[in-house]
Enzyme design. Structure first.
Site, PDB file in Angstrom:
ATOM      1  N   ASN A   8       0.862  -1.183   0.000  1.00 22.65           N
ATOM      2  CA  ASN A   8       0.000   0.000   0.000  1.00 22.65           C
ATOM      3  C   ASN A   8       0.897   1.231   0.000  1.00 22.65           C
ATOM      4  OD1 ASN A   8      -1.792   2.056   0.518  1.00 22.65           O
ATOM      5  ND2 ASN A   8      -2.273   1.420   2.624  1.00 22.65           N
ATOM      6  N   LYS A  10       0.023   4.257  -0.377  1.00 22.76           N
ATOM      7  CA  LYS A  10      -0.661   5.453   0.149  1.00 22.76           C
ATOM      8  C   LYS A  10      -0.428   6.632  -0.814  1.00 22.76           C
ATOM      9  CE  LYS A  10      -0.245   3.510   4.723  1.00 22.76           C
ATOM     10  NZ  LYS A  10      -0.278   3.734   6.148  1.00 22.76           N
ATOM     11  N   HIS A  93      -9.488   2.220   4.011  1.00 25.78           N
ATOM     12  CA  HIS A  93      -8.326   2.255   4.892  1.00 25.78           C
ATOM     13  C   HIS A  93      -8.679   3.182   6.049  1.00 25.78           C
ATOM     14  CE1 HIS A  93      -4.326   3.098   6.377  1.00 25.78           C
ATOM     15  NE2 HIS A  93      -3.949   1.984   5.778  1.00 25.78           N
ATOM     16  N   GLU A  95      -7.186   5.475   7.319  1.00 25.29           N
ATOM     17  CA  GLU A  95      -6.866   6.876   7.057  1.00 25.29           C
ATOM     18  C   GLU A  95      -8.014   7.557   6.294  1.00 25.29           C
ATOM     19  OE1 GLU A  95      -3.055   6.005   5.322  1.00 25.29           O
ATOM     20  OE2 GLU A  95      -2.328   5.420   7.297  1.00 25.29           O
ATOM     21  N   GLU A 163      -6.167  -4.126  10.324  1.00 22.13           N
ATOM     22  CA  GLU A 163      -5.075  -3.214  10.647  1.00 22.13           C
ATOM     23  C   GLU A 163      -5.414  -2.438  11.918  1.00 22.13           C
ATOM     24  OE1 GLU A 163      -2.772  -2.165   6.752  1.00 22.13           O
ATOM     25  OE2 GLU A 163      -4.463  -0.826   6.944  1.00 22.13           O
ATOM     26  N   GLY A 169       2.213   2.169  10.895  1.00 24.46           N
ATOM     27  CA  GLY A 169       3.334   3.107  10.818  1.00 24.46           C
ATOM     28  C   GLY A 169       4.020   3.386  12.136  1.00 24.46           C
ATOM     29  N   SER A 208       2.728  -2.149  10.465  1.00 29.16           N
ATOM     30  CA  SER A 208       4.153  -2.287  10.790  1.00 29.16           C
ATOM     31  C   SER A 208       4.747  -3.638  10.397  1.00 29.16           C
ATOM     32  CB  SER A 208       4.397  -1.995  12.276  1.00 29.16           C
ATOM     33  OG  SER A 208       4.115  -0.646  12.561  1.00 29.16           O
ATOM     34  N   GLY A 229       2.490  -1.219   4.359  1.00 28.28           N
ATOM     35  CA  GLY A 229       2.598   0.182   3.979  1.00 28.28           C
ATOM     36  C   GLY A 229       4.041   0.575   3.730  1.00 28.28           C
TER      37      GLY A 229
HETATM   38  P1  PGA Z   1       2.490   0.268   7.684  1.00 21.40           P
HETATM   39  O1  PGA Z   1       1.099   0.630   6.992  1.00 21.40           O
HETATM   40  O2  PGA Z   1       2.941  -1.058   7.126  1.00 21.40           O
HETATM   41  O3  PGA Z   1       3.415   1.382   7.290  1.00 21.40           O
HETATM   42  O4  PGA Z   1       2.258   0.188   9.149  1.00 21.40           O
HETATM   43  C1  PGA Z   1       0.145  -0.371   6.753  1.00 21.40           C
HETATM   44  C2  PGA Z   1      -1.076   0.256   6.137  1.00 21.40           C
HETATM   45  O5  PGA Z   1      -1.491   1.330   6.597  1.00 21.40           O
HETATM   46  O6  PGA Z   1      -1.662  -0.331   5.208  1.00 21.40           O
END
Ligand code: PGA
Length: 269
Positions: A8, A10, A93, A95, A163, A169, A208, A229
């Site tokens: 992903n 983003k 997602h 976000e 998630e 993150g 993560s 991500g």
């Molecule tokens: P991350 O993000 O691997 O950077 O934690 C995962 C995501 O938000 O899909």
């Protein structure tokens, strides 16, 4: 269905980053992994990413509108993503929920749009740290499954991205026991929602994931893959995750290899 390793990007990625995809695709072609590999990228890159991926990596979108077409300035329909060569799209997602106020109902309509266009819908769910501390992690995800997954979705059209928000993150992850418990619970809720189809929907863990933790996660029961991500932005890291796929015979052995007391990912390896 095979596990899926999904990246992903983003809101990251300029044309220069297509080189990362090209190099990775060449490696996947030379040594095919035992998982489906998907990279979800910004809409501006999809058609060029599809070209450089040369059929070795599937390309997906980051979001879609519930609508097919019309006066919705700035939105992109699932059909447009499909037309650009995408085969999947991330819907809801966290976000999107956080910054765009999207609700379960919005998500369900986007998932239906993905289905209409022939895209795999990766429906993301997951709770906050406050919800976890209050003991509500399971029920929050259960409610999200009930509200976000249209009841006519089939397994081949749907994946769930579990998630936990506090893991995205942050470098922090749930314990192996928590991942196993949650994935089993989501499976239960999917079967309640979709019947037999719910048994085969792939449930991806996200938050993560890195080359170190991926191997243990991918061996866990009810883990149908990972949603990655930050570590998907560099071909080398993403490839290390793809290559972390366990062989089928070792995957079966996992439940006995994680003890209730294990707190660290090393103990699950
Ligand atoms: P991350 O993000 O691997 O950077 O934690 C995962 C995501 O938000 O899909």
């Amino acid at each position: 269905m095979q596990q899926v390793i999904a990246g992903n990007w983003k809101m990251h990625g300029m044309a220069t980053e297509l080189r990362e995809i090209e190099g990775f695709a060449a490696s996947v072609k030379a040594t095919p992994p035992s998982a489906d590999v998907l990279l979800c990228v910004p809409a501006t890159l999809i058609s060029r990413a599809v070209q450089v991926a040369a059929g070795c990596i599937a390309i997906g979108g980051e979001d879609c509108s519930p609508e097919i077409a019309g006066a919705f300035t700035g939105d992109i329909s699932a059909e447009m993503l499909k037309g650009a060569g995408a085969s999947a799209v991330i819907v809801d997602h966290s976000e999107r929920r956080q910054y765009h106020g999207e609700t379960d109902a919005t998500v369900a309509s986007k998932a239906s749009a993905a289905r209409r266009a022939g895209l795999l819908a990766i429906i993301c769910i997951g709770g906050t740290n406050a919800q976890r501390l209050a003991g509500n992690a399971l029920s929050v995800c259960g409610d999200q499954v009930a509200g976000s997954v249209p009841e006519d979705m089939t397994a081949s059209e749907t994946a769930i991205g579990y998630e936990p928000l506090w893991a995205i993150g942050s470098g922090h992850m749930p314990t192996p026991e928590q991942v196993i418990e949650m994935h089993a619970y989501i499976r239960d809720r999917l079967v309640a929602r979709l019947g037999t189809e719910g048994k085969a929907v792939r449930i991806l863990y996200g938050g993560s994931v890195n080359p170190h933790s991926a191997r243990a996660i991918l061996k866990m029961p009810e883990v149908g893959g990972v949603l990655v991500g930050g570590a998907s932005l560099k071909a080398l890291d993403f490839e290390a995750i793809v290559r972390a796929m366990p062989h089928p015979e070792t995957a079966q052995a996992l439940p006995n290899r994680i003890t209730k007391s294990s707190q660290h990912w090393d103990t699950a390896l």
